[in-house]
Write an enzyme that holds these catalytic residues in place. Structure first.
Site, short mmCIF file in Angstrom:
data_model
loop_
_atom_site.label_atom_id
_atom_site.label_comp_id
_atom_site.label_asym_id
_atom_site.label_seq_id
_atom_site.Cartn_x
_atom_site.Cartn_y
_atom_site.Cartn_z
N ASP A 27 -1.29 4.77 0.51
CA ASP A 27 -0.30 3.91 -0.14
C ASP A 27 -0.19 4.38 -1.59
OD1 ASP A 27 1.46 1.71 -0.67
OD2 ASP A 27 -0.22 0.53 -1.44
N CYS A 55 2.47 1.90 3.58
CA CYS A 55 3.40 1.74 2.45
C CYS A 55 4.81 1.75 3.03
CB CYS A 55 3.22 2.91 1.48
SG CYS A 55 4.42 2.97 0.15
N CYS A 99 6.72 -5.04 1.65
CA CYS A 99 5.97 -4.09 0.80
C CYS A 99 4.51 -4.47 0.96
CB CYS A 99 6.42 -4.24 -0.65
SG CYS A 99 5.33 -3.38 -1.84
N THR A 100 3.67 -3.47 1.13
CA THR A 100 2.27 -3.78 1.45
C THR A 100 1.48 -4.34 0.27
OG1 THR A 100 1.66 -1.46 1.08
CG2 THR A 100 2.14 -2.14 3.35
N1 DGL Z 1 3.06 -0.66 -1.32
C1 DGL Z 1 4.30 -0.03 -1.34
C2 DGL Z 1 5.26 -0.43 -0.28
O1 DGL Z 1 4.83 -0.91 0.73
C3 DGL Z 1 4.83 0.64 -2.55
C4 DGL Z 1 5.02 -0.19 -3.76
C5 DGL Z 1 5.38 0.72 -4.92
O2 DGL Z 1 4.55 1.58 -5.21
O3 DGL Z 1 6.47 0.56 -5.47
O4 DGL Z 1 6.44 -0.29 -0.41
#
Ligand code: DGL
Length: 244
Positions: free
Chosen positions: A13, A76, A187-188
């Site tokens: 991620d 992610c 978003c994770t």
């Molecule tokens: N955790 C991410 C996702 O699931 C990315 C968040 C980011 O870095 O902007 O989209």
């Protein structure tokens, strides 16, 4: 000595967000070893060009494969949107699991006909999100909310307290006011704020976190390929990238 079954499962991620996916995976499959890459040197991914995310994702997959991983979970949503097709084409022998925006369960359960999706701009730009909405949400209004500030809060470990609450209220209240009765965490990083999101939405909307569904999909793929580990689970490596 690593056998195919005793090899670890890789995760990556942009930061610590995907740890909630790895936790769901570990709850479901306690005998699996894991390697997790947090690309904090390049966090956030949300507004980076897709080509750059593809380059970073390939780098993480190479690093995970160098550690012998038998499967890669792209923990992610933004990286899944930008890179999962390229990753699958580059490594056809490796099973990849990506994050699906959980629009379908939200639409199926919605009574108001309005659902809200919280995600990054990169996820909303992706083909996967567009196709999911076109397929499952023809008669439902899907409201989108880019909540980049949640990513920074979670990276700072600020998942409770007045600042986190104010940030959640500012993003979630407009979705609730527009009639959303389900909120999808696309978003994770966002499940780390789930207690606050649920408290703000209490009595008005249900919160959908796809982490468990992704863990189930990972289990299905491992079982299908006879790759389930019967006896591991003691080794969980965490790697943070640095700019240096
Ligand atoms: N955790 C991410 C996702 O699931 C990315 C968040 C980011 O870095 O902007 O989209």
């Amino acid at each position: 000595m690593l056998t195919p079954r005793s090899a670890p499962v890789g995760f990556f991620d942009s930061g610590v967000g995907g740890l909630c996916v790895r936790e769901a995976f570990r709850r479901r499959l306690p005998h699996e070893d894991t390697v997790y890459i947090a690309d904090t040197a390049h966090c956030p991914y949300g507004n980076r060009p897709a080509a750059e995310i593809v380059r970073l994702a390939r780098r993480h997959v190479r690093a995970l494969l160098a550690r012998g991983c038998k499967m890669v979970v792209v923990a992610c949503n933004t990286a899944t949107a930008a890179a999962i097709d390229v990753l699958r084409a580059t490594w056809p022998g490796i099973p990849f699991v990506g994050m699906e925006p959980a629009v379908k369960p939200a639409v199926l359960r919605s009574k108001s006909g309005v659902v809200g999706v919280l995600a990054t701009q990169g996820t909303f730009n992706g083909r996967l999100y567009r196709e999911t909405c076109a397929r499952f949400a023809r008669k439902t209004t899907v409201l989108t909310c880019v909540a980049d500030d949640f990513v920074a809060l979670v990276e700072r470990g600020e998942t409770e307290g007045p600042r986190a609450e104010a940030a959640v209220r500012a993003r979630v209240e407009p979705l609730l006011a527009a009639g959303a009765d389900h909120l999808v965490l696309g978003c994770t990083h966002f499940p780390h704020l789930k207690p606050i999101i649920e408290a703000v939405a209490a009595g008005r909307a249900k919160v959908i976190d796809p982490s468990d569904a992704v863990a189930r999909q990972a289990e299905r793929l491992l079982a299908e390929r006879n790759l389930l580990n019967p006896s591991g689970g003691a080794s969980h490596v965490f790697i943070r990238t640095s700019l240096g």
